[in-house]
Design a protein around this motif. Structure first.
Motif, PDB file in Angstrom:
ATOM      1  N   ILE A  23       4.866 -26.680  -7.189  1.00  0.00           N
ATOM      2  CA  ILE A  23       5.643 -25.558  -6.665  1.00  0.00           C
ATOM      3  C   ILE A  23       5.110 -24.241  -7.206  1.00  0.00           C
ATOM      4  N   GLY A  24       4.727 -24.236  -8.483  1.00  0.00           N
ATOM      5  CA  GLY A  24       4.184 -23.027  -9.085  1.00  0.00           C
ATOM      6  C   GLY A  24       2.908 -22.561  -8.401  1.00  0.00           C
ATOM      7  N   ASN A  25       2.008 -23.514  -8.094  1.00  0.00           N
ATOM      8  CA  ASN A  25       0.767 -23.162  -7.409  1.00  0.00           C
ATOM      9  C   ASN A  25       1.031 -22.649  -5.998  1.00  0.00           C
ATOM     10  N   LYS A  26       1.986 -23.275  -5.313  1.00  0.00           N
ATOM     11  CA  LYS A  26       2.315 -22.823  -3.959  1.00  0.00           C
ATOM     12  C   LYS A  26       2.817 -21.384  -3.974  1.00  0.00           C
ATOM     13  N   VAL A  27       3.705 -21.091  -4.923  1.00  0.00           N
ATOM     14  CA  VAL A  27       4.238 -19.729  -5.027  1.00  0.00           C
ATOM     15  C   VAL A  27       3.115 -18.748  -5.353  1.00  0.00           C
ATOM     16  N   LEU A  28       2.238 -19.133  -6.295  1.00  0.00           N
ATOM     17  CA  LEU A  28       1.141 -18.258  -6.699  1.00  0.00           C
ATOM     18  C   LEU A  28       0.208 -17.968  -5.527  1.00  0.00           C
ATOM     19  N   ILE A  29      -0.143 -18.993  -4.769  1.00  0.00           N
ATOM     20  CA  ILE A  29      -1.048 -18.813  -3.629  1.00  0.00           C
ATOM     21  C   ILE A  29      -0.428 -17.896  -2.590  1.00  0.00           C
ATOM     22  N   ARG A  30       0.862 -18.061  -2.319  1.00  0.00           N
ATOM     23  CA  ARG A  30       1.515 -17.231  -1.309  1.00  0.00           C
ATOM     24  C   ARG A  30       1.656 -15.788  -1.787  1.00  0.00           C
ATOM     25  N   VAL A  31       1.935 -15.596  -3.077  1.00  0.00           N
ATOM     26  CA  VAL A  31       2.026 -14.232  -3.617  1.00  0.00           C
ATOM     27  C   VAL A  31       0.667 -13.551  -3.528  1.00  0.00           C
ATOM     28  N   LEU A  32      -0.408 -14.270  -3.890  1.00  0.00           N
ATOM     29  CA  LEU A  32      -1.753 -13.701  -3.795  1.00  0.00           C
ATOM     30  C   LEU A  32      -2.096 -13.353  -2.341  1.00  0.00           C
ATOM     31  N   ALA A  33      -1.661 -14.199  -1.408  1.00  0.00           N
ATOM     32  CA  ALA A  33      -1.918 -13.933   0.013  1.00  0.00           C
ATOM     33  C   ALA A  33      -1.244 -12.637   0.448  1.00  0.00           C
ATOM     34  N   ILE A  34      -0.004 -12.437   0.009  1.00  0.00           N
ATOM     35  CA  ILE A  34       0.710 -11.209   0.379  1.00  0.00           C
ATOM     36  C   ILE A  34       0.058  -9.987  -0.258  1.00  0.00           C
ATOM     37  N   VAL A  35      -0.373 -10.118  -1.524  1.00  0.00           N
ATOM     38  CA  VAL A  35      -1.042  -9.000  -2.205  1.00  0.00           C
ATOM     39  C   VAL A  35      -2.332  -8.624  -1.477  1.00  0.00           C
ATOM     40  N   LEU A  36      -3.135  -9.638  -1.114  1.00  0.00           N
ATOM     41  CA  LEU A  36      -4.374  -9.372  -0.382  1.00  0.00           C
ATOM     42  C   LEU A  36      -4.086  -8.728   0.975  1.00  0.00           C
ATOM     43  N   ALA A  37      -3.032  -9.199   1.626  1.00  0.00           N
ATOM     44  CA  ALA A  37      -2.668  -8.617   2.923  1.00  0.00           C
ATOM     45  C   ALA A  37      -2.291  -7.150   2.774  1.00  0.00           C
ATOM     46  N   LEU A  38      -1.562  -6.829   1.708  1.00  0.00           N
ATOM     47  CA  LEU A  38      -1.176  -5.437   1.481  1.00  0.00           C
ATOM     48  C   LEU A  38      -2.399  -4.566   1.200  1.00  0.00           C
ATOM     49  N   VAL A  39      -3.394  -5.116   0.491  1.00  0.00           N
ATOM     50  CA  VAL A  39      -4.626  -4.371   0.232  1.00  0.00           C
ATOM     51  C   VAL A  39      -5.368  -4.094   1.540  1.00  0.00           C
ATOM     52  N   VAL A  40      -5.502  -5.137   2.378  1.00  0.00           N
ATOM     53  CA  VAL A  40      -6.185  -4.966   3.663  1.00  0.00           C
ATOM     54  C   VAL A  40      -5.432  -3.964   4.537  1.00  0.00           C
ATOM     55  N   ALA A  42      -3.550  -1.553   3.473  1.00  0.00           N
ATOM     56  CA  ALA A  42      -3.713  -0.221   2.891  1.00  0.00           C
ATOM     57  C   ALA A  42      -5.022   0.411   3.351  1.00  0.00           C
ATOM     58  N   ILE A  43      -6.088  -0.382   3.376  1.00  0.00           N
ATOM     59  CA  ILE A  43      -7.383   0.117   3.855  1.00  0.00           C
ATOM     60  C   ILE A  43      -7.272   0.540   5.321  1.00  0.00           C
ATOM     61  N   PRO A  53      -0.988   4.864   1.758  1.00  0.00           N
ATOM     62  CA  PRO A  53      -0.435   3.518   1.986  1.00  0.00           C
ATOM     63  C   PRO A  53       0.853   3.257   1.214  1.00  0.00           C
ATOM     64  N   ILE A  54       0.956   3.811  -0.001  1.00  0.00           N
ATOM     65  CA  ILE A  54       2.164   3.578  -0.801  1.00  0.00           C
ATOM     66  C   ILE A  54       3.386   4.170  -0.099  1.00  0.00           C
ATOM     67  N   SER A  55       3.214   5.361   0.462  1.00  0.00           N
ATOM     68  CA  SER A  55       4.319   5.986   1.197  1.00  0.00           C
ATOM     69  C   SER A  55       4.698   5.170   2.425  1.00  0.00           C
ATOM     70  N   GLY A 340       0.951  -7.993  11.639  1.00  0.00           N
ATOM     71  CA  GLY A 340       0.120  -9.155  11.952  1.00  0.00           C
ATOM     72  C   GLY A 340      -0.812  -9.533  10.824  1.00  0.00           C
ATOM     73  N   VAL A 341      -1.361  -8.539  10.113  1.00  0.00           N
ATOM     74  CA  VAL A 341      -2.270  -8.838   9.000  1.00  0.00           C
ATOM     75  C   VAL A 341      -1.534  -9.604   7.905  1.00  0.00           C
ATOM     76  N   ILE A 342      -0.324  -9.152   7.578  1.00  0.00           N
ATOM     77  CA  ILE A 342       0.459  -9.847   6.547  1.00  0.00           C
ATOM     78  C   ILE A 342       0.767 -11.272   6.988  1.00  0.00           C
ATOM     79  N   LEU A 343       1.160 -11.429   8.241  1.00  0.00           N
ATOM     80  CA  LEU A 343       1.481 -12.759   8.754  1.00  0.00           C
ATOM     81  C   LEU A 343       0.243 -13.647   8.763  1.00  0.00           C
ATOM     82  N   PHE A 344      -0.904 -13.070   9.119  1.00  0.00           N
ATOM     83  CA  PHE A 344      -2.154 -13.841   9.137  1.00  0.00           C
ATOM     84  C   PHE A 344      -2.475 -14.382   7.746  1.00  0.00           C
TER      85      PHE A 344
END
Length: 369
Positions: A23-40, A42-43, A53-55, A340-344
């Motif tokens: 469960i811990g790994n699943k949560v970690l992977i999904r959190v990392l996915a959301i963080v990467l999506a937010l970075v993409v 933001a670009i 992007p922060i605003s 869509g990027v976040i969902l992807f």
């Protein structure tokens, strides 16, 4: 034949199936996915609009959490999506790919609306609501039963069958709303003067009853799938129909029964939309949520409590994207790209939960020639 030692160069990266992620790994992977999506995102936001992007993310957050009213609206949208996801869970767990939730919701909603119009003046409110409820689950159940019977007895493709029935339901709703509308430009609220068939106010809002009903349904479906005999049969049929037959399970009966339940709950969603949210019916009453609910059911692995979390995330993204479009005068396409990027990335994270990449170099192996 001579024996030779050869160098066999293995692939630099191999993809293998995980035995099971914690469960811990699943949560970690999904959190990392959301963080990467937010970075993409933001670009994308900065490159296309020049905005901070922060605003923009702050505006997205405000779309759901700025006021208690907005949060309650998010819950209103959430319960409709969650109800349809709950409906799809038993069918998908049985590996019956019910893509017809939109049509089943519309069937239930139309039956509800017709009862409201025809019986609104002749039945007291409790009896009227009961008849509307029964009509909705029967209509939705029938719309789910038809493809189930064809699948059970003639092995038709349920994906195409249920998908095509969406268009049939949409056309029927369009026809019936035109008949009910008459010469008016739009159907409008049903029984506007009497409010017959409308849910009563509950803690200040009609749709709070929707929240209560779906919350109870979420708990009931969880225990039904996990602990009941019928839930066990659904699991076995989904894993292997041959194994189910060997165990004495009537696959045809389970298929038909499960799709009756799935369609009936979709019909119930139509009832909640018409009586508790919109008080009218149209071809857009389902709002595409029958397809979005597929993502909800699949990501949650048919666990209804996880479905609630995923439904909230999707509603948050949808409302946030709409708020961005409104605040910065962006077109809907730009806001949809952000969503869509976040969902992807969230969907892509499922790959890394189920599989892992193994990096290896060259290795000596002896082979006989």
């Amino acid at each position: 034949m001579s024996s030779e030692t050869k160098k066999i160069k293995e692939p630099f990266v191999r993809i293998i199936k995980r035995d099971g992620a914690s469960i811990g790994n699943k949560v970690l992977i999904r959190v990392l996915a959301i963080v990467l999506a937010l970075v993409v995102d933001a670009i994308f936001i900065f490159a296309v609009t020049g905005l901070n992007p922060i605003s923009v993310y702050g505006v997205m957050f405000n779309g759901t959490f700025m006021t208690s009213i907005r949060f309650s609206w998010a819950l209103r949208d959430l319960v409709t999506l969650l109800c349809i996801g709950i409906a799809l869970a038993p069918a998908f767990k049985m590996k019956f790919w019910n893509i017809g939730a939109e049509g089943q919701v519309l069937a239930g909603g139309l039956a509800t609306a017709l009862v409201m119009v025809k019986c609104g003046q002749s039945l007291p409110t409790p009896a009227l609501l009961l008849v509307m409820f029964l009509a909705s689950i029967i209509a939705g159940g029938i719309w789910g039963l038809i493809p189930a019977v064809f699948k059970a007895y003639w092995n038709t493709n349920e994906t195409l069958f249920t998908l095509m029935m969406n268009y049939v339901a949409t056309s029927i709703v369009a026809c019936m709303t035109n008949i009910m509308r008459g010469k008016a430009s739009s159907l409008g609220k049903l029984n506007m003067s009497t409010q017959a068939g409308w849910f009563p106010q509950f803690f200040g809002q009609r749709y709070n009853i929707n929240i209560l009903v779906v919350f109870i349904l979420m708990i009931v479906m969880y225990f039904y799938l996990k602990y009941s005999k019928q839930g066990y049969e659904i699991t076995v049929v989904g894993e292997s129909e041959n194994t189910a037959r060997y165990a004495g399970i009537n696959v045809k009966r389970v298929t038909i029964r499960t799709m009756l339940i799935s369609g009936a709950i979709c019909g119930l969603a139509g009832f909640l939309v018409v009586a508790g949210r919109d008080q009218t019916i149209s071809t857009s009453s389902a709002g595409g949520q029958g397809f979005t609910a597929i993502i909800v059911a699949w990501l949650a692995k048919f666990n209804t409590f996880y479905m609630a979390l995923i439904s909230f995330l999707l509603v948050f993204l949808s409302r946030g994207a709409a708020e961005i479009a409104s605040a910065y005068s962006l077109n809907d396409y730009a806001a949809s790209i952000i969503e869509g990027v976040i969902l992807f990335f969230i969907l892509g994270s499922e790959f890394f939960i189920n599989y892992k990449m193994v990096f290896r170099g060259s290795k000596q192996k002896e082979v006989q020639e």
